[in-house]
Scaffold this motif. Structure first.
Motif, PDB file in Angstrom:
ATOM      1  N   SER A 312       1.691  12.291  16.565  1.00  0.00           N
ATOM      2  CA  SER A 312       1.045  11.373  17.315  1.00  0.00           C
ATOM      3  C   SER A 312      -0.061  10.647  16.301  1.00  0.00           C
ATOM      4  O   SER A 312      -0.209   9.351  16.252  1.00  0.00           O
ATOM      5  CB  SER A 312       0.245  11.889  18.611  1.00  0.00           C
ATOM      6  OG  SER A 312      -0.451  10.916  19.003  1.00  0.00           O
ATOM      7  N   LEU A 313      -0.632  11.623  15.447  1.00  0.00           N
ATOM      8  CA  LEU A 313      -1.726  10.986  14.395  1.00  0.00           C
ATOM      9  C   LEU A 313      -0.822   9.774  13.512  1.00  0.00           C
ATOM     10  O   LEU A 313      -1.423   8.897  13.168  1.00  0.00           O
ATOM     11  CB  LEU A 313      -2.341  12.120  13.902  1.00  0.00           C
ATOM     12  CG  LEU A 313      -3.492  11.317  12.819  1.00  0.00           C
ATOM     13  CD1 LEU A 313      -4.683  10.902  13.443  1.00  0.00           C
ATOM     14  CD2 LEU A 313      -3.714  12.426  11.923  1.00  0.00           C
ATOM     15  N   VAL A 314       0.122  10.635  12.801  1.00  0.00           N
ATOM     16  CA  VAL A 314       0.604   9.833  11.721  1.00  0.00           C
ATOM     17  C   VAL A 314       1.335   8.702  12.041  1.00  0.00           C
ATOM     18  O   VAL A 314       1.853   7.861  11.223  1.00  0.00           O
ATOM     19  CB  VAL A 314       1.390  10.867  10.814  1.00  0.00           C
ATOM     20  CG1 VAL A 314       0.465  11.979  10.135  1.00  0.00           C
ATOM     21  CG2 VAL A 314       2.468  11.498  11.360  1.00  0.00           C
ATOM     22  N   THR A 315       1.669   8.589  13.485  1.00  0.00           N
ATOM     23  CA  THR A 315       2.526   7.363  13.898  1.00  0.00           C
ATOM     24  C   THR A 315       1.351   6.595  14.615  1.00  0.00           C
ATOM     25  O   THR A 315       2.230   5.589  15.129  1.00  0.00           O
ATOM     26  CB  THR A 315       3.848   7.733  14.619  1.00  0.00           C
ATOM     27  OG1 THR A 315       3.356   8.677  15.760  1.00  0.00           O
ATOM     28  CG2 THR A 315       4.749   8.545  13.770  1.00  0.00           C
ATOM     29  N   GLY A 316       0.485   6.803  14.558  1.00  0.00           N
ATOM     30  CA  GLY A 316      -0.594   5.883  15.033  1.00  0.00           C
ATOM     31  C   GLY A 316      -0.663   5.779  16.689  1.00  0.00           C
ATOM     32  O   GLY A 316      -1.144   5.013  17.182  1.00  0.00           O
ATOM     33  N   SER A 317      -0.196   6.876  17.216  1.00  0.00           N
ATOM     34  CA  SER A 317      -0.229   7.015  18.715  1.00  0.00           C
ATOM     35  C   SER A 317       0.322   5.806  19.368  1.00  0.00           C
ATOM     36  O   SER A 317      -0.365   5.340  20.446  1.00  0.00           O
ATOM     37  CB  SER A 317      -1.470   7.376  19.126  1.00  0.00           C
ATOM     38  OG  SER A 317      -1.309   7.859  20.574  1.00  0.00           O
ATOM     39  N   GLY A 318       1.702   5.649  19.144  1.00  0.00           N
ATOM     40  CA  GLY A 318       2.100   4.176  19.716  1.00  0.00           C
ATOM     41  C   GLY A 318       1.760   2.864  19.067  1.00  0.00           C
ATOM     42  O   GLY A 318       2.649   1.840  19.217  1.00  0.00           O
TER      43      GLY A 318
END
Lengths: 442, 442
Positions: A312-318
């Motif tokens: 979730s962090l490395v994908t910007g959480s949405g």
């Protein structure tokens, strides 16, 4: 240079879209390439329902701009494939950014239409930086913006960045860096450690337990090699049996147990009780199962000591990109006078002209408005904090923004700016920007 | 080596999580590090509602593994910061992957639990590759999977990858590469051109028009420098006036007009009519405004000639990572016999053992099942296509999988595999995997 993947690159200059170079060629032809120009990077909106964004990437970007050159390999490629003509190749051979760059310092909060970066130089020089500049700011700011919300949700419990495996291998150290700027404590990523001096942590995965004949063998090996202060992963087989085994082997000095699956709230409760019963009041509980800011908030009532956050962090959480754009807002005419310019076709109106930016504070020092204007800033009455800092002057990088120093400074900026924002930034629910962006023209 | 950003890296070895090295240390201590092990990379599920995924990144990964070493700078860092002890440093100094790697060829479709990559070597050697391996496969497969749906939506109209500015600068050429494997025609990214021999394209942005005193000046400059076959961006001010001006200046040989805002379906209709009226039947229409597979599908009825896709492509159109994991599925015991292993704690059951994988076809050559088994594959009755290919044998890279050749081959594999899948893969709506994954044990 040769690198791990066998290519002779990259130079920052080739992190660039083809059309920047065809624009260069056509503007060299018309002569307009040499017009003095002001470009601005900004986001028209925040990601869906977010209250604020956090600027990140600036330090990395400035390091890249300092080395932004077209070498023999690049020029050969551009000539051989016919991307540009010989005049343009000649220009590129001598390319070096010699203009000025200002911007929001790294770690600062931003809002819709905040002028996050301002580049002033010839059109040719500023145009070349577009793709690279946006790549860095869009990626790193997306990660820092998500990380900042997780840090808020986590309160004073430390967060560990461990998302390397879920993003591009070279995006991973940049993500770790952005997370630390927004308040993360450490990272699993070794490259972030060696490159930016960020603290790295880690102990063992399920494969380590499965490698050994029994869980007990695995725990013994880990404790013998890494010491009793290590963190044992207790959910490979049966969690309760694993906790008892871990405590039996390590005694009261066991550093931590890690939970990576299941109903973490309930599990943390009874694992805490069990640890306490067994006399391990000082053994911590780390949780790491696909957490995001919402899961962290839900775990705040559970006896958890730290959070490991990955995907979730490395994908910007949405919101995996910050959707910043880089627009020409002003350029000189034939007489050398600056003219504000903006696209006027529907749906994408931009505000032309070189901006100033201030954060207006109330009598309690809390931010109330983002003031963006053209012309001379209003006189300082003590309630306006100027947001733009200079990073590059006549092509020279000013000190303090890059390397490890830049990360430390950006982390402090983030902490300071968060303390100044209204408390609505602590809400994870969707809503409007925490403060409105107000345009002024003087 | 020194690179654009001023760091002395990277070697692929440092795209690695700290815990891979502490596991190495502890397993060297217990001796289990030298157990022969089989690791498997797979995805437990497809992204939300997707019918299939596309494997990508394998060629990049194999290049990286071939160069996966720990050099002086890395060893110095690991020693200085106390990540591992001297015995482990000694092991790492001689690290070189000497095992075997099989997997789904790049461009192949995959489904839940397809064994996408299988690594067999000592635990120590295979464990070290985990983070890097997952980073590459998770990123590139996410992009290729999204790109494949866009290509299906676009039918025979070419798609251009132009998302560099909306992703990490080094993820951008990898994204371009993955997009081309899944059928994209070209990219805006110069680094992808020089590194992988991918065709690059581009003409001009709004800033080029705004730089000149009038749109007409800008068009004249572009046509004079880039030729009449160029693509003119017509939505900076008034689209109709721009189209008339473009045709007036370039005549019937104008290559294309580009639309980047507004209601693209309606706009494409009347711009096409206007071009035809003006005698420019051969001038094409390129559209580029925040497209994804759904917008492309909606534009199929409009007279559009090609699609430029940016943000949505490089962020995986809602699924920025493929969520693949890398699990120990089998390892030897003290007697040297392989033992299947799997985590048994709730919620994350995995199937132990070294797998085979087949795509079962019906009498029309259409895929009906993904067969994954342990032990000996069933005898070939002509309806089972084996999916696993060997990439690395005793540490040696087998030819044909890397570089430009690997991209060309992967693109062909993607086209072939798509032709073999049931037509449900052409549906953009959410649903189950196109074919079920069936476990066999012989």
């Amino acid at each position: 240079m040769s690198t791990s993947a066998g290519w002779e690159h990259p130079r920052a200059s080739f992190y660039t879209d083809h059309y920047e170079l065809t624009m260069l060629q056509a503007s060299l032809h018309s002569g307009a390439a040499h017009r003095r120009s002001v470009f601005e990077a900004f986001a028209r909106r925040l990601p869906d329902g977010r209250r604020y964004g956090i600027v990140a990437g600036t330090g990395r970007l400035l390091e890249g701009i300092a080395d932004f050159r077209f070498g023999e390999a690049e020029l050969d490629f551009l000539g051989r494939t016919g991307v540009v003509n010989q005049d343009t190749l000649d220009y590129l051979a001598g390319y070096r950014f010699s203009g000025d760059i200002w911007g929001y310092p790294e770690g600062e909060a931003y809002f819709p239409n905040s002028p996050i970066l301002i580049v002033e130089s010839t059109f040719a020089e500023a145009c070349m930086l577009e793709t690279y500049l946006l790549s860095v700011l869009n990626h790193d700011s997306a990660i820092a913006s998500a990380a900042s919300r997780m840090i808020t949700a986590a309160g004073n419990r430390p967060c560990i960045e461990m998302g390397s495996r879920r993003t591009h291998e070279e995006a991973a150290p940049a993500a770790a860096r952005a997370a630390v700027i927004a308040g993360f404590d450490s990272t699993s990523n070794l490259e972030a450690g060696i490159r930016y001096g960020i603290k790295t942590v880690g102990t063992a995965a399920h494969s380590f337990t499965l490698l050994h004949d029994t869980e007990q063998d695995a725990f013994e090996a880990q404790l013998a090699s890494l010491g009793k202060g290590t963190s044992l992963l207790v959910d490979t087989y049966d969690v309760e049996a694993a906790v008892r085994s871990a405590v039996g082997l390590a005694g009261p000095k066991l550093g931590a147990v890690r939970l990576d699956s299941g109903d973490l709230v309930a599990q943390a409760q009874w694992v805490r009780q069990l640890l306490d019963q067994l006399g391990n009041e000082n053994t911590k509980i780390v949780v790491t199962s696909d957490l995001d800011e919402f899961a962290i908030a839900a775990l705040q009532a559970a006896p958890v000591d730290s959070y490991g956050v990955g995907t979730s962090l490395v994908t910007g959480s949405g919101a995996p990109t910050a959707s910043m754009v880089y627009k020409l807002v002003s350029r000189t005419d034939d007489a050398g006078n600056f003219v504000s310019v903006a696209k006027t076709a529907k749906n994408k109106a931009s505000m032309g002209g070189r901006k100033y930016a201030l954060r207006r504070l109330n009598e309690h020092g809390i931010a109330t408005q983002e003031i963006v204007g053209i012309g001379r800033p209003p006189e300082d009455d003590g309630n306006d904090r100027p947001l733009l800092q200079q990073f590059i002057k006549n092509g020279e990088l000013l000190p303090g923004w890059t390397g490890h120093e830049g990360v430390v400074r950006a982390r402090q900026r983030h902490a300071d700016t968060m303390a100044e924002l209204p408390s609505v930034v602590n809400r994870l629910q969707r809503g409007d920007a925490a403060i409105p962006t107000i345009y002024e023209e003087n």
